[in-house]
Design an enzyme around this catalytic site. Structure first.
Site, PDB file in Angstrom:
ATOM      1  N   THR A  41       0.811  -1.229   0.000  1.00 31.12           N
ATOM      2  CA  THR A  41       0.000   0.000   0.000  1.00 31.12           C
ATOM      3  C   THR A  41       0.843   1.277   0.000  1.00 31.12           C
ATOM      4  OG1 THR A  41      -0.136  -0.072   2.410  1.00 31.12           O
ATOM      5  CG2 THR A  41      -1.910  -1.150   1.176  1.00 31.12           C
ATOM      6  N   GLY A  42       2.181   1.152   0.043  1.00 30.58           N
ATOM      7  CA  GLY A  42       3.041   2.346   0.040  1.00 30.58           C
ATOM      8  C   GLY A  42       3.216   2.925  -1.355  1.00 30.58           C
TER       9      GLY A  42
ATOM     10  N   CYS B  99      17.471   3.969  -5.295  1.00 26.44           N
ATOM     11  CA  CYS B  99      16.844   4.531  -6.493  1.00 26.44           C
ATOM     12  C   CYS B  99      17.787   5.412  -7.311  1.00 26.44           C
ATOM     13  CB  CYS B  99      15.572   5.300  -6.129  1.00 26.44           C
ATOM     14  SG  CYS B  99      15.750   6.492  -4.795  1.00 26.44           S
TER      15      CYS B  99
ATOM     16  N   ASN C 272      12.160   7.137 -10.532  1.00 28.76           N
ATOM     17  CA  ASN C 272      12.674   6.572  -9.283  1.00 28.76           C
ATOM     18  C   ASN C 272      11.704   5.594  -8.635  1.00 28.76           C
ATOM     19  OD1 ASN C 272      11.564   9.399  -9.074  1.00 28.76           O
ATOM     20  ND2 ASN C 272      11.363   8.791  -6.940  1.00 28.76           N
TER      21      ASN C 272
ATOM     22  N   SER D  82      -2.911  -1.052   7.422  1.00 27.14           N
ATOM     23  CA  SER D  82      -3.434  -1.028   6.046  1.00 27.14           C
ATOM     24  C   SER D  82      -4.126  -2.327   5.664  1.00 27.14           C
ATOM     25  CB  SER D  82      -2.283  -0.783   5.058  1.00 27.14           C
ATOM     26  OG  SER D  82      -1.694   0.470   5.281  1.00 27.14           O
TER      27      SER D  82
ATOM     28  N   HIS E 128      14.405  10.855 -10.948  1.00 29.64           N
ATOM     29  CA  HIS E 128      15.734  11.218 -10.454  1.00 29.64           C
ATOM     30  C   HIS E 128      16.662  11.410 -11.655  1.00 29.64           C
ATOM     31  CE1 HIS E 128      14.503  10.496  -6.469  1.00 29.64           C
ATOM     32  NE2 HIS E 128      15.303   9.521  -6.093  1.00 29.64           N
TER      33      HIS E 128
ATOM     34  N   GLY F 251      11.073  10.336  -3.966  1.00 27.59           N
ATOM     35  CA  GLY F 251      12.085   9.487  -3.347  1.00 27.59           C
ATOM     36  C   GLY F 251      11.950   9.469  -1.831  1.00 27.59           C
TER      37      GLY F 251
END
Lengths: 354, 354
Positions: free
Chosen positions: B14-15, B132, B331, B43, B258, B163
């Site tokens: 869920t991030g 990343c 990223n 979550s 990035h 990021g």
């Protein structure tokens, strides 16, 4: 009876840099006698307050240089190329902020903290001011060079939109308005181009929420004019014709304040602490270098100030002769108007009339 | 009877990165059998559509790894440090996107375009995904290394706010709103701090109309964790334990994408045209390099795409063994979810059950 203070002309007084110049002159009261403001016929007649006195801008013409001792030029290259020699022929010293004369071997490229003595040798009556990106970093590099002997520079710039003039500032502000209302902007799909539309101003792409790896015009082998200026001007100012320089110039959505990430390789070993201490005592430099306390140089703090802000000073982990640091300066002040004014002030004493 | 496709678990579904992972999995239909979505108890219960099918997120617990063949972890370092070994002990291969295991000599650091063979040697049952910033540039650097023999990297980054996760994106959007209404913002006085106030989110300073030369935490001798990661991970991925690397990491007001300005020094002479041609044929790379036509790599174009966008490719004017170029990548995709998914896909065939 004291000396009579010399007469100054400011050519391009109504532009982005000229406006900052008028502010700077107001804070320096005992340098100049008469100050004459000059601009294109379009801006002539405008009233500008300098040193508390309202002055009327006069149109650029040969007779504006009559009796002028120093003429500061903040105008495009082609205007300087035509008019700086006119000022010099009229007996003034022309201090030119454009790129027209910087690489002329008969025109000194002067940064007062670094090579003030070169201002005396001006066979054409013209002294050049360096490019804004070079100026905002060279004041920090020169004292390190004197101590350690500079061999190589690798520079990546983070250049503000005001380096493209007032139209650059206006463009960023318009695009900020368009971006602010659009929450999904660029999060996971490239819809910034759509939000911004065709209003790109002086930039080749949208500048809000973006970085644009391009500034200036295309030169040989894919290098931009801004990148070759950093190389050529650093070499000339430092007196190092063989200095190795690789610069990548990038425009960022910052209003004012040019920054550079610098990797500098020297002839001798360096220590970060010693370099930091040396920079603390260098003229025109402020050291802001305490990451643990959240202190590093940033354009939002450097804007409106005179010095080069230097921080993130650290020795390369893999080369004891290399230092990495970050430097930020106000591109309209030290990067332009301030350095020009400082050159003028170097000359003022010798030009005062007894 | 065909093979049974392997079972996948996504931990941290869920991030910010997990959300991109679920999108990527939806575009890859014949790789995985069951997909299990896992997240913190907070979550758990959330419904997410993957491959057109609504899945319920389950809370992280030892039994979620029963029968799982590959577990992708997109969670903070401390969560990975605890739970990746749990997944491995349950028989899954853990592919971890955190920094917890990257420098562990018994954990391979895999970029499928570069060192896929290393995914086979995983004594701990864990494979790590690089940072990343490293990932968005290393795909372009590796093919140049194979041809010319890399000796040194000098990198300056232009890192997007995503990021720092969704809170970074939210912070930039709030600050864009505050900046948009304030025309005099930063033009000649540093009033951005005043406009933005104390709402700095995950950043040590305002990020709108600014660049912040800091990312991560403070390591030895003034280097940031983000900068030492670029050095250590580039060395490990390329198999060059003595590679010289100096990186300066800078956060910029870009939502996603990035970028890095790279100065790469090789053991042999390079030609820009040959390097460009080589990169045109490199997997995971797209060359965008025609400045005369306004074409250079930029985050607003790279966002939402898979490859590393490379341009501004030019040979150093002072060193025939050095190339300068600019590279941009998403990223959240190649820099995180995509590379993790690609590692999982490397493993899927060997884990399919006959």
């Amino acid at each position: 009876m004291g000396n009579q203070l010399p007469t100054l002309a400011v050519v391009g007084a109504t532009g982005a840099v000229g406006t900052v110049m008028c502010e700077l002159l107001s804070s320096r009261k005992n340098v100049w006698g008469e100050i004459r403001l000059v601009a294109s016929p379009r801006s002539a007649g405008k009233q500008i307050v300098v040193r508390g006195e309202e002055l009327t801008v006069v149109p650029l013409a040969p007779d504006v240089f009559d009796g002028v001792d120093v003429a500061l030029f903040d105008v495009p290259d082609e205007v300087s190329a035509e008019w700086a020699p006119v000022a010099a022929a009229a007996g003034a010293v022309a201090v030119d902020n454009s790129g027209a004369f910087r690489m002329d071997p008969d025109v000194p490229l002067v940064v007062p903290e670094i090579n003030p003595e070169q201002a005396r040798n001006r066979p054409k009556g013209i002294i050049a001011n360096a490019n804004c990106t070079t100026l905002t970093m060279i004041v920090a590099i020169a004292p390190l060079h004197r101590e350690y002997g500079l061999r190589e520079l690798v520079v990546a710039s983070y250049q503000a939109v005001s380096g493209s003039g007032q139209v650059g500032v206006d463009t960023l502000h318009e695009q900020l308005g368009k971006a602010a209302g659009n929450y999904t902007l660029g999060a996971r799909s490239g819809n910034i181009r759509q939000a911004v539309g065709d209003e790109l101003g002086p930039f080749p792409a949208p500048i809000v929420c973006n970085v644009v790896p391009w500034a200036g015009s295309l030169k040989d082998a894919g290098w931009s004019s801004e990148e070759t200026k950093i190389r050529n001007e650093s070499r000339k100012i430092l007196g190092l014709p063989d200095l190795k320089v690789s610069a990548t110039c990038v425009r960022v959505p910052v209003v004012t304040g040019h920054s550079s990430a610098v990797h500098a390789v020297f002839g001798t070993e360096v220590e970060a602490d010693a370099a930091r201490e040396l920079l603390r005592h260098a003229p025109g430099v402020i050291v802001v270098d305490d990451p643990a306390a959240g202190e590093f140089p940033m354009p939002i703090d450097a804007v409106g100030t005179d010095p080069a802000w230097v921080g993130r000073i650290r020795r390369s982990l893999d080369d004891p002769r290399a230092l990495d640091f970050f430097v930020t300066g106000d591109n309209l002040r030290k990067g332009a108007a301030l350095n020009t004014a400082q050159i003028g002030e170097l000359l003022a004493p010798e030009l005062a009339r007894g």
